[in-house]
Write an enzyme that holds these catalytic residues in place. Sequence first.
Site, PDB file in Angstrom:
ATOM      1  N   HIS A   1     -15.658 -11.162 -38.240  1.00 42.49           N
ATOM      2  CA  HIS A   1     -15.120 -11.847 -39.416  1.00 42.49           C
ATOM      3  C   HIS A   1     -16.181 -12.346 -40.386  1.00 42.49           C
ATOM      4  CE1 HIS A   1     -11.587 -11.698 -36.972  1.00 42.49           C
ATOM      5  NE2 HIS A   1     -10.866 -12.431 -37.796  1.00 42.49           N
TER       6      HIS A   1
ATOM      7  N   CYS B   1     -20.075 -11.669 -35.333  1.00 37.72           N
ATOM      8  CA  CYS B   1     -18.614 -11.742 -35.249  1.00 37.72           C
ATOM      9  C   CYS B   1     -18.063 -10.862 -36.361  1.00 37.72           C
ATOM     10  CB  CYS B   1     -18.148 -13.184 -35.422  1.00 37.72           C
ATOM     11  SG  CYS B   1     -16.356 -13.349 -35.493  1.00 37.72           S
TER      12      CYS B   1
ATOM     13  N   CYS C   1     -15.471  -5.320 -31.503  1.00 35.60           N
ATOM     14  CA  CYS C   1     -15.271  -6.763 -31.387  1.00 35.60           C
ATOM     15  C   CYS C   1     -16.502  -7.312 -30.678  1.00 35.60           C
ATOM     16  CB  CYS C   1     -14.018  -7.019 -30.552  1.00 35.60           C
ATOM     17  SG  CYS C   1     -13.755  -8.759 -30.122  1.00 35.60           S
TER      18      CYS C   1
ATOM     19  N   ASP D   1     -10.189  -3.866 -31.246  1.00 36.19           N
ATOM     20  CA  ASP D   1     -10.619  -5.238 -31.530  1.00 36.19           C
ATOM     21  C   ASP D   1      -9.450  -6.151 -31.156  1.00 36.19           C
ATOM     22  OD1 ASP D   1     -12.106  -7.448 -32.748  1.00 36.19           O
ATOM     23  OD2 ASP D   1     -10.633  -7.351 -34.356  1.00 36.19           O
ATOM     24  N   SER D   2      -9.698  -7.446 -31.219  1.00 39.37           N
ATOM     25  CA  SER D   2      -8.628  -8.401 -30.913  1.00 39.37           C
ATOM     26  C   SER D   2      -7.585  -8.460 -32.039  1.00 39.37           C
ATOM     27  CB  SER D   2      -9.233  -9.789 -30.716  1.00 39.37           C
ATOM     28  OG  SER D   2      -9.988 -10.145 -31.854  1.00 39.37           O
TER      29      SER D   2
ATOM     30  N   GLU E   1      -9.865 -15.260 -42.193  1.00 40.08           N
ATOM     31  CA  GLU E   1      -8.482 -14.753 -42.178  1.00 40.08           C
ATOM     32  C   GLU E   1      -7.644 -15.415 -43.269  1.00 40.08           C
ATOM     33  OE1 GLU E   1      -6.428 -13.909 -38.638  1.00 40.08           O
ATOM     34  OE2 GLU E   1      -8.146 -12.854 -37.823  1.00 40.08           O
TER      35      GLU E   1
ATOM     36  N   TYR F   1      -9.794 -13.551 -29.086  1.00 42.42           N
ATOM     37  CA  TYR F   1     -10.552 -13.345 -27.850  1.00 42.42           C
ATOM     38  C   TYR F   1     -11.679 -14.375 -27.731  1.00 42.42           C
ATOM     39  CZ  TYR F   1      -8.614  -8.619 -26.907  1.00 42.42           C
ATOM     40  OH  TYR F   1      -7.807  -7.554 -26.610  1.00 42.42           O
TER      41      TYR F   1
HETATM   42  N1  DGL Z   1     -13.207 -10.020 -33.214  1.00 41.98           N
HETATM   43  C1  DGL Z   1     -13.738 -11.246 -32.653  1.00 41.98           C
HETATM   44  C2  DGL Z   1     -15.265 -11.110 -32.534  1.00 41.98           C
HETATM   45  O1  DGL Z   1     -15.899 -10.332 -33.219  1.00 41.98           O
HETATM   46  C3  DGL Z   1     -13.402 -12.451 -33.507  1.00 41.98           C
HETATM   47  C4  DGL Z   1     -11.951 -12.858 -33.441  1.00 41.98           C
HETATM   48  C5  DGL Z   1     -11.490 -13.311 -32.082  1.00 41.98           C
HETATM   49  O2  DGL Z   1     -11.885 -14.409 -31.633  1.00 41.98           O
HETATM   50  O3  DGL Z   1     -10.738 -12.577 -31.444  1.00 41.98           O
HETATM   51  O4  DGL Z   1     -15.857 -11.797 -31.738  1.00 41.98           O
END
Ligand code: DGL
Length: 267
Positions: A195, A193, A82, A19-20, A161, A51
């Site tokens: 998050h 997403c 991600c 993941d990012s 976050e 990302y």
């Molecule tokens: N992990 C990214 C997603 O699920 C969210 C965080 C990011 O923008 O890197 O799209």
Amino acid sequence: MEDKTRAMATSDDAIGIFDSGVGGLTVLHALLEALPQEDLVYLGDTGRYPYGTKSAETVTRYSIENVDFLIAKGIKLLVVACNTASSVALGALAVRYPVPVVGVIEPGARAAAARTRNGRVGVIGTEATIASGAYTTALRAVKPGLEIYTRPCPLLVALAEEGWVEGPIPQSVVETYLATLQKSGIDTLVLGCTHYPLLKPVIGGVMGDSAEETARAVAELLAARGLARGRGPGSTSFFVTDVPDRFIRIGQRFLGARLESAVRLER
Ligand code: DGL
């Protein structure tokens, strides 16, 4: 080459996840619950997070570098944990590497398509995920007649976050983002997403959470390929591309468990 490497993968090899940053830990959590006997190697590309605001080309390049690292660890299956990377890079990864590749979009779309009663589905995600149209494509592939309404919600990543997941501020941000979707009469919302599951208390309603569905897809794929590990418990190791402190501190909330340590990659 593809078949040779596949033949070499064994059930004792680890599952690679990237993941990012910390977001994919929500998917890792679901994998730990569903597959406690598996070894898991997680890479959070914290040095290049986020990302969701970047171009498809850049996210694809980052994703390839992440997977090169995981492949060198000898993984038997790759999970793109991600939504942004799954939206824009899954195809490129699937043709490039000799292991099965599971993203979070298709499982999430399947869950939402099965859940909706009135055929109106909302999708929220990062700017890159929504711009890619990946969820719309995946939802239509499962149920062609669906009406799909989408909305990028970039602030929700920062709120999650920051730990601002309850109370008037996230409540008002969520209400503002979701107002148009709600007016469209959606009865199911895809949390597109990593998050967003943390904000479930303020998002409310009927939601599709792709993490659990992804873990189920991984379990099925491992069983079908004879790659499920029979004995456990498995181990989990964490790698990051920046200093690990923030990843460890914030990551524990996403993982829902203590995170002892993470190793920084030197690139
Ligand atoms: N992990 C990214 C997603 O699920 C969210 C965080 C990011 O923008 O890197 O799209």
